[in-house]
Design an enzyme around this catalytic site. Structure first.
Site, PDB file in Angstrom:
ATOM      1  N   GLU A 112       3.266  -1.630   1.935  1.00  0.00           N
ATOM      2  CA  GLU A 112       3.060  -1.513   3.377  1.00  0.00           C
ATOM      3  C   GLU A 112       1.565  -1.592   3.658  1.00  0.00           C
ATOM      4  OE1 GLU A 112       4.402   2.169   5.011  1.00  0.00           O
ATOM      5  OE2 GLU A 112       6.430   1.913   4.254  1.00  0.00           O
ATOM      6  N   ASP A 122      -0.348  10.203  12.370  1.00  0.00           N
ATOM      7  CA  ASP A 122      -1.071  10.319  11.109  1.00  0.00           C
ATOM      8  C   ASP A 122      -1.907  11.581  11.018  1.00  0.00           C
ATOM      9  OD1 ASP A 122      -0.360   8.003   9.554  1.00  0.00           O
ATOM     10  OD2 ASP A 122      -1.247   6.840  11.178  1.00  0.00           O
TER      11      ASP A 122
END
Ligand code: PLP
Lengths: 404, 275
Positions: free
Chosen positions: B45, B56
């Site tokens: 990814e 995040d």
């Protein structure tokens, strides 16, 4: 379609709005939508909100006929809707209290909020103290410095203030950080968003809680002058005070709606927060709206002397009102806003917030454009105590310390 | 180049889990990806660095901030995709939605396919808003991957799983990215709910950082997705560190099935817990 029919079931205002959030938050947004719908149908709940708006927030707030400001402007009659006189000193408590009541109804014990100028943080801390909820407020580090008084107020009210040191250290990053907290603690926590922004249902919910401003003002103006105003004006950060006052007038085709964004050092340059004037459609913080972004879709940093307008997005309903032409948006520079702050203080004895001063400048300009037999209503969104340090520096008001 | 479907089929035949490694594009990423693939990462990814990554934690934020400061653009992401795809593993891009909206979903799909990309993971694009992307992905034979969460209702799990190609991404924990000391207690149940409605493989991500954790997750999921642990390692010790971690994780996903769940919580690698 009227604003009342919007957003649609999936949270869209035309091509704007929606829900662009991690899947982990969808269930909480659905829960909030359902809790809000059921609360609105519950006469006991709405009666309690109404009672608190009267006995705790101090509503209705007055309408002030600004005779000396009107004379100075030399044009239309200027009327001030005095949200600065609401408890905690701004319109923000209308929303924070409504959402805190919803949080309690949903059984949430912890509330988080973001704040720019600190007014929404103070309002949320106040509502949480009143209802016995834990409160954590995220605030960009830069804003904790320029709005230090409000940091102290929040802490006095028992809230935890978390300075955010990521990104641009202003409102945008406080929102990002609050969303991270929410994803992690969503079971126990309600996120009290402070403006008409974010994923559905927030833009609708916050607008509805702020609509009391416009409903009161519409009646008050008619009582005072026997007709509707010709223009309604407000400053626009995320756009909650503006949506609150606009929404009552959207169906009145004769009433112009004008929002004032932060022009910073001028929209020609890069140092401003004039999202609609200089932005383009995109997705940020859960909504599709106008954004200040670079060609790669990265959010640009903004600049405004007012922490509460220093945000690269705007509520999706404003984007829609702009798209349809129902409302217009102009920008006001730092210098124009500071001059208006002083003008209102000298002519009316009202020290407003720097955010609000953007609307005051706009209203004076508009009053001149419209001419004498017209009426301009201004949402005076907040008081300026928090800004006296900034104003003192700007105008050089403080005497040098003795001994120097 | 192998497709995701081929990689999953091969791993199933070998009775092992698929190891997926994540890094944001940016300085040093290409070398690190090469080391990861050489050490046994099955699919990659590539993160598209974005200014406001709401999902995040601090580790990925730090890497993304550095990548943005170095000027990493969507075009650089495509260049990285091209490089990793040449090594023969499927490459997905993981991105917040606005950069793609700005690039134009149709143009992005065409360019990603031309670069050899296999698909796109979109953590903040709900199915309700995904129409234009799904059409573009189908036209260019890219696998759209969406996330399901422990809080997703069964109806949503079914809807999302039905839109995913390649695999379904199950977020193991409620929270932001970051390595965690303990693996998730809710992940096995979530994976079971996905399996009840689709034959598409299921990958589990958010929190894995050690070989033992990878082995545990591979016991119930088809793919083990590792992000923050790789990012931390690359920030601290570059491509060599990433290769070493990949080797440990690759060993983990190959431990014989069925694996008893370890009695005690697996020890955390120093400095990798929660951060
Ligand atoms: C007094 C005042 N007015 C306006 C704003 C801007 O917010 P909004 O555009 O949501 O009304 C703020 C925000 O902090 C504020 O404190």
């Amino acid at each position: 379609m009227t604003a009342e029919a919007l957003p649609d079931a999936s949270g869209h205002f035309g091509r704007f709005g929606g829900r662009f959030v991690p899947e982990a938050l969808i269930a909480a947004l659905d829960e909030l939508s359902e809790a809000y719908a059921s609360a609105r149908r519950d006469p006991g709940w709405t009666a309690e909100l109404d009672r608190l708006l009267r006995t705790y927030v101090g509503r209705p707030t007055p309408l002030t006929d600004a005779a000396r400001l009107t004379a100075h402007a030399g044009g239309a009659r200027i009327l001030l809707k005095r949200e600065d006189l609401a408890h905690t000193g701004s319109h923000k408590l209308n929303n924070a209290l409504g959402q805190a009541l919803l949080a309690r109804r949903m059984g949430k014990t912890r509330v988080i909020a973001e704040t720019g100028a600190g007014q929404h943080g103070v309002a949320t801390a106040t509502a949480c103290a009143y209802l016995g909820l834990d409160c954590v407020v995220y605030m960009g580090e830069e804003d904790t410095v320029r709005q230090a008084l409000n940091v102290a107020r929040m802490r006095m009210l028992g809230a935890t203030v978390v300075p955010v040191t990521t990104g641009t250290r202003t409102l945008k990053d406080a929102i990002t950080e609050a969303m991270r907290d929410w994803v992690t603690n969503v079971d126990s926590t309600h996120y009290v968003i402070g403006s008409v922004m974010g994923p559905h249902p927030f833009p609708m919910l916050v607008r509805d809680f702020q609509r009391v401003i416009g409903d009161e003002a519409r009646q008050q103006v008619q009582e005072l002058v026997g007709r509707l105003p010709d223009a309604v004006t407000a400053c626009v950060g995320g756009g909650s005070n503006a949506m609150g006052i606009f929404s009552a007038f959207v169906p009145d085709a004769t009433v112009d709606l004008v929002g004032y964004e932060a022009g910073g050092l001028g929209v020609e340059g890069a140092l401003h927060a004039a999202t609609i004037a200089a932005g383009s459609p995109g997705v940020l913080h859960g909504m599709r709206t106008f954004l200040l972004q670079d060609p790669d879709g990265q959010t640009l940093s903004t600049a405004s002397i007012s922490a509460g307008l220093d945000y690269p997005g705007v509520g999706p309903e404003h984007a829609w009102l702009h798209d349809t032409g129902r409302a217009t948006y102009r920008s006001v520079t730092d210098g124009q806003a500071m001059d208006a702050l002083k003008l209102l203080a000298h002519t009316e004895g009202i020290l407003c917030a720097i955010e609000t001063a953007h609307a005051v400048h706009g209203a004076v300009e508009l009053a001149r454009e419209l001419g004498p037999d017209k009426v301009v209503l201004v949402c005076l969104s907040g008081r300026g105590d928090k800004d006296m340090d900034t104003a003192a520096r700007w105008f050089g008001l403080l005497d040098p310390a003795p001994g120097r | 180049m192998n497709t995701l479907a081929e990689v999953f089929a091969a791993a199933r035949a070998e009775r092992r889990g698929v190891l997926v490694g994540y890094l944001p594009a940016g300085p040093g990423a290409d070398e690190a990806f090469a080391a990861m693939v050489a050490a046994g990462v099955d699919a990659v990814e590539v993160g598209l660095p974005y200014s406001d990554p709401v999902l995040d934690g601090p580790v990925i934020q730090e890497a993304v901030d550095r990548a943005l400061a170095a000027g990493t653009s969507p075009t650089d992401v495509l260049r990285t995709v091209e490089g990793v795809a040449r090594a023969g593993v499927p490459v997905l891009v993981m991105t917040y939605w606005n950069p793609i909206e700005r690039y134009g979903p149709a143009r992005w799909a065409a360019d990603l396919a031309a670069a050899g990309g296999a698909g796109l993971i979109t953590p903040d694009l709900p199915p309700e808003e995904a129409g234009p992307w799904l059409a573009a992905a189908e036209e260019h034979r890219l696998d759209p991957v969406f996330l399901v969460a422990p809080s997703s209702t069964d109806a949503r799990v079914a809807r999302i799983a039905g839109l995913c190609r390649g695999f379904v991404y199950a977020t193991a924990v409620m929270g932001v990215t970051g390595a965690r000391r303990e693996t998730s207690a809710v992940a096995p149940g979530l994976v079971a709910r996905v399996r009840a409605v689709t034959d598409t493989p299921v990958g589990v991500g958010l929190g894995v950082s050690t070989g033992d954790q990878a082995a545990e997750v591979a016991g119930y999921a088809d793919a083990v997705i590792v992000g923050s642990a790789f990012v931390r390692t690359v920030l601290d010790s570059g491509a060599a560190g990433a290769g070493k971690l990949a080797a440990e994780l690759a060993e983990g996903v190959r431990r014989p099935l069925p694996r008893p769940v370890p009695a005690a919580a697996p020890p955390a690698a120093p400095g990798l817990d929660g951060i």
